[in-house]
Design a protein around this motif. Structure first.
Motif, PDB file in Angstrom:
ATOM      1  N   GLY A  64       0.818  -1.209   0.000  1.00 48.25           N
ATOM      2  CA  GLY A  64       0.000   0.000   0.000  1.00 48.25           C
ATOM      3  C   GLY A  64       0.853   1.261   0.000  1.00 48.25           C
ATOM      4  O   GLY A  64       0.560   2.217  -0.716  1.00 48.25           O
ATOM      5  N   ALA A  65       1.935   1.251   0.781  1.00 49.53           N
ATOM      6  CA  ALA A  65       2.822   2.421   0.832  1.00 49.53           C
ATOM      7  C   ALA A  65       3.475   2.666  -0.520  1.00 49.53           C
ATOM      8  O   ALA A  65       3.639   3.817  -0.935  1.00 49.53           O
ATOM      9  CB  ALA A  65       3.888   2.226   1.905  1.00 49.53           C
ATOM     10  N   ARG A  66       3.829   1.607  -1.210  1.00 51.99           N
ATOM     11  CA  ARG A  66       4.476   1.756  -2.521  1.00 51.99           C
ATOM     12  C   ARG A  66       3.510   2.316  -3.565  1.00 51.99           C
ATOM     13  O   ARG A  66       3.933   2.896  -4.555  1.00 51.99           O
ATOM     14  CB  ARG A  66       5.011   0.411  -2.976  1.00 51.99           C
ATOM     15  CG  ARG A  66       6.134  -0.097  -2.074  1.00 51.99           C
ATOM     16  CD  ARG A  66       6.665  -1.401  -2.518  1.00 51.99           C
ATOM     17  NE  ARG A  66       7.632  -1.136  -3.583  1.00 51.99           N
ATOM     18  CZ  ARG A  66       8.160  -2.067  -4.347  1.00 51.99           C
ATOM     19  NH1 ARG A  66       7.823  -3.316  -4.185  1.00 51.99           N
ATOM     20  NH2 ARG A  66       9.024  -1.761  -5.278  1.00 51.99           N
ATOM     21  N   ARG A  67       2.218   2.120  -3.354  1.00 51.76           N
ATOM     22  CA  ARG A  67       1.215   2.577  -4.318  1.00 51.76           C
ATOM     23  C   ARG A  67       0.324   3.693  -3.765  1.00 51.76           C
ATOM     24  O   ARG A  67      -0.710   4.000  -4.335  1.00 51.76           O
ATOM     25  CB  ARG A  67       0.355   1.396  -4.754  1.00 51.76           C
ATOM     26  CG  ARG A  67       1.151   0.424  -5.614  1.00 51.76           C
ATOM     27  CD  ARG A  67       0.351  -0.841  -5.880  1.00 51.76           C
ATOM     28  NE  ARG A  67       1.007  -1.707  -6.823  1.00 51.76           N
ATOM     29  CZ  ARG A  67       2.047  -2.480  -6.548  1.00 51.76           C
ATOM     30  NH1 ARG A  67       2.572  -2.474  -5.340  1.00 51.76           N
ATOM     31  NH2 ARG A  67       2.570  -3.277  -7.462  1.00 51.76           N
ATOM     32  N   GLU A  68       0.731   4.228  -2.603  1.00 52.87           N
ATOM     33  CA  GLU A  68      -0.005   5.309  -1.945  1.00 52.87           C
ATOM     34  C   GLU A  68      -1.458   4.931  -1.676  1.00 52.87           C
ATOM     35  O   GLU A  68      -2.378   5.732  -1.858  1.00 52.87           O
ATOM     36  CB  GLU A  68       0.107   6.601  -2.752  1.00 52.87           C
ATOM     37  CG  GLU A  68       1.539   7.099  -2.864  1.00 52.87           C
ATOM     38  CD  GLU A  68       1.665   8.414  -3.600  1.00 52.87           C
ATOM     39  OE1 GLU A  68       0.645   9.059  -3.903  1.00 52.87           O
ATOM     40  OE2 GLU A  68       2.824   8.814  -3.861  1.00 52.87           O
ATOM     41  N   LEU A  69      -1.668   3.698  -1.206  1.00 51.89           N
ATOM     42  CA  LEU A  69      -3.002   3.233  -0.811  1.00 51.89           C
ATOM     43  C   LEU A  69      -3.158   3.378   0.693  1.00 51.89           C
ATOM     44  O   LEU A  69      -2.207   3.158   1.446  1.00 51.89           O
ATOM     45  CB  LEU A  69      -3.201   1.756  -1.179  1.00 51.89           C
ATOM     46  CG  LEU A  69      -3.055   1.358  -2.633  1.00 51.89           C
ATOM     47  CD1 LEU A  69      -3.279  -0.140  -2.785  1.00 51.89           C
ATOM     48  CD2 LEU A  69      -4.024   2.123  -3.504  1.00 51.89           C
ATOM     49  N   LYS A  70      -4.349   3.690   1.124  1.00 51.58           N
ATOM     50  CA  LYS A  70      -4.624   3.801   2.549  1.00 51.58           C
ATOM     51  C   LYS A  70      -4.776   2.387   3.127  1.00 51.58           C
ATOM     52  O   LYS A  70      -5.626   1.620   2.676  1.00 51.58           O
ATOM     53  CB  LYS A  70      -5.905   4.605   2.778  1.00 51.58           C
ATOM     54  CG  LYS A  70      -6.238   4.804   4.223  1.00 51.58           C
ATOM     55  CD  LYS A  70      -7.478   5.653   4.399  1.00 51.58           C
ATOM     56  CE  LYS A  70      -7.789   5.786   5.872  1.00 51.58           C
ATOM     57  NZ  LYS A  70      -9.010   6.562   6.079  1.00 51.58           N
ATOM     58  N   THR A  71      -3.950   2.054   4.117  1.00 45.38           N
ATOM     59  CA  THR A  71      -4.042   0.745   4.759  1.00 45.38           C
ATOM     60  C   THR A  71      -4.258   0.840   6.269  1.00 45.38           C
ATOM     61  O   THR A  71      -4.520  -0.175   6.912  1.00 45.38           O
ATOM     62  CB  THR A  71      -2.779  -0.095   4.488  1.00 45.38           C
ATOM     63  OG1 THR A  71      -1.636   0.626   4.942  1.00 45.38           O
ATOM     64  CG2 THR A  71      -2.641  -0.419   3.012  1.00 45.38           C
ATOM     65  N   THR A 100     -12.623   1.076  -1.276  1.00 47.95           N
ATOM     66  CA  THR A 100     -11.495   0.769  -2.155  1.00 47.95           C
ATOM     67  C   THR A 100     -12.020   0.522  -3.568  1.00 47.95           C
ATOM     68  O   THR A 100     -13.147   0.073  -3.753  1.00 47.95           O
ATOM     69  CB  THR A 100     -10.741  -0.489  -1.686  1.00 47.95           C
ATOM     70  OG1 THR A 100     -11.683  -1.548  -1.507  1.00 47.95           O
ATOM     71  CG2 THR A 100     -10.002  -0.254  -0.380  1.00 47.95           C
ATOM     72  N   GLU A 104      -7.436  -1.316  -6.227  1.00 50.29           N
ATOM     73  CA  GLU A 104      -6.855  -1.306  -4.883  1.00 50.29           C
ATOM     74  C   GLU A 104      -7.091  -2.644  -4.186  1.00 50.29           C
ATOM     75  O   GLU A 104      -6.197  -3.178  -3.524  1.00 50.29           O
ATOM     76  CB  GLU A 104      -7.443  -0.163  -4.060  1.00 50.29           C
ATOM     77  CG  GLU A 104      -7.004   1.203  -4.551  1.00 50.29           C
ATOM     78  CD  GLU A 104      -7.774   2.345  -3.918  1.00 50.29           C
ATOM     79  OE1 GLU A 104      -7.223   3.459  -3.878  1.00 50.29           O
ATOM     80  OE2 GLU A 104      -8.937   2.143  -3.479  1.00 50.29           O
TER      81      GLU A 104
END
Length: 135
Positions: A64-71, A100, A104
């Motif tokens: 998620g951090a690599r793709r700027e997703l909220k986790t 999502t 995502e």
């Protein structure tokens, strides 16, 4: 350099304490009371399921951090099933509390499938995963 990352010691009454050098972290396990243990702490089987869940959550956070997703806020309930031959299944219920997109969801599902701790479990132990997606 040693490949050992923890030390486990039996403390009596079927209770074991495991210590990790980083941060002096310690966890304690008991044999369940049905088997004569104290049953006051998690069992090793519960810790196994929790370890896989922690790896799954970590992989979702990493991807998620690599793709700027909220986790943040994603949670995983973990459990296990036993048969005569030992642990037969690990069960996980993953709750994603925020909306999502299909793309995502695909990233999060792939991250869970690529959890290296889960991959280390023998294939005869089923890994049952239920997803609860926010609308």
């Amino acid at each position: 350099m040693s490949n050992y990352t923890s030390t486990t010691e039996h403390q009596g009454n079927m209770r074991c304490a495991t210590q990790f050098p980083q941060g002096n972290a310690v966890f304690v396990t008991d044999v369940g009371s049905a088997l004569g243990g104290l049953g006051e702490q998690p069992t090793p089987a519960q810790m196994l399921a929790a370890s896989v869940a922690s790896c799954m959550a970590s992989m979702m956070a990493f991807m998620g951090a690599r793709r700027e997703l909220k986790t943040e806020g994603i949670s995983i309930a973990a459990g296990y099933e036993e048969g005569k031959s030992g642990i037969t299944a690990l069960n996980f219920c993953i709750t994603v509390p925020h909306p999502t997109t299909p793309a995502e969801r695909a990233v999060l599902e792939a991250a869970v499938k690529n959890c290296p701790v889960g991959a280390a479990i023998v294939p005869t132990v089923a890994k049952n995963i239920t997803w609860n997606w926010a609308e």
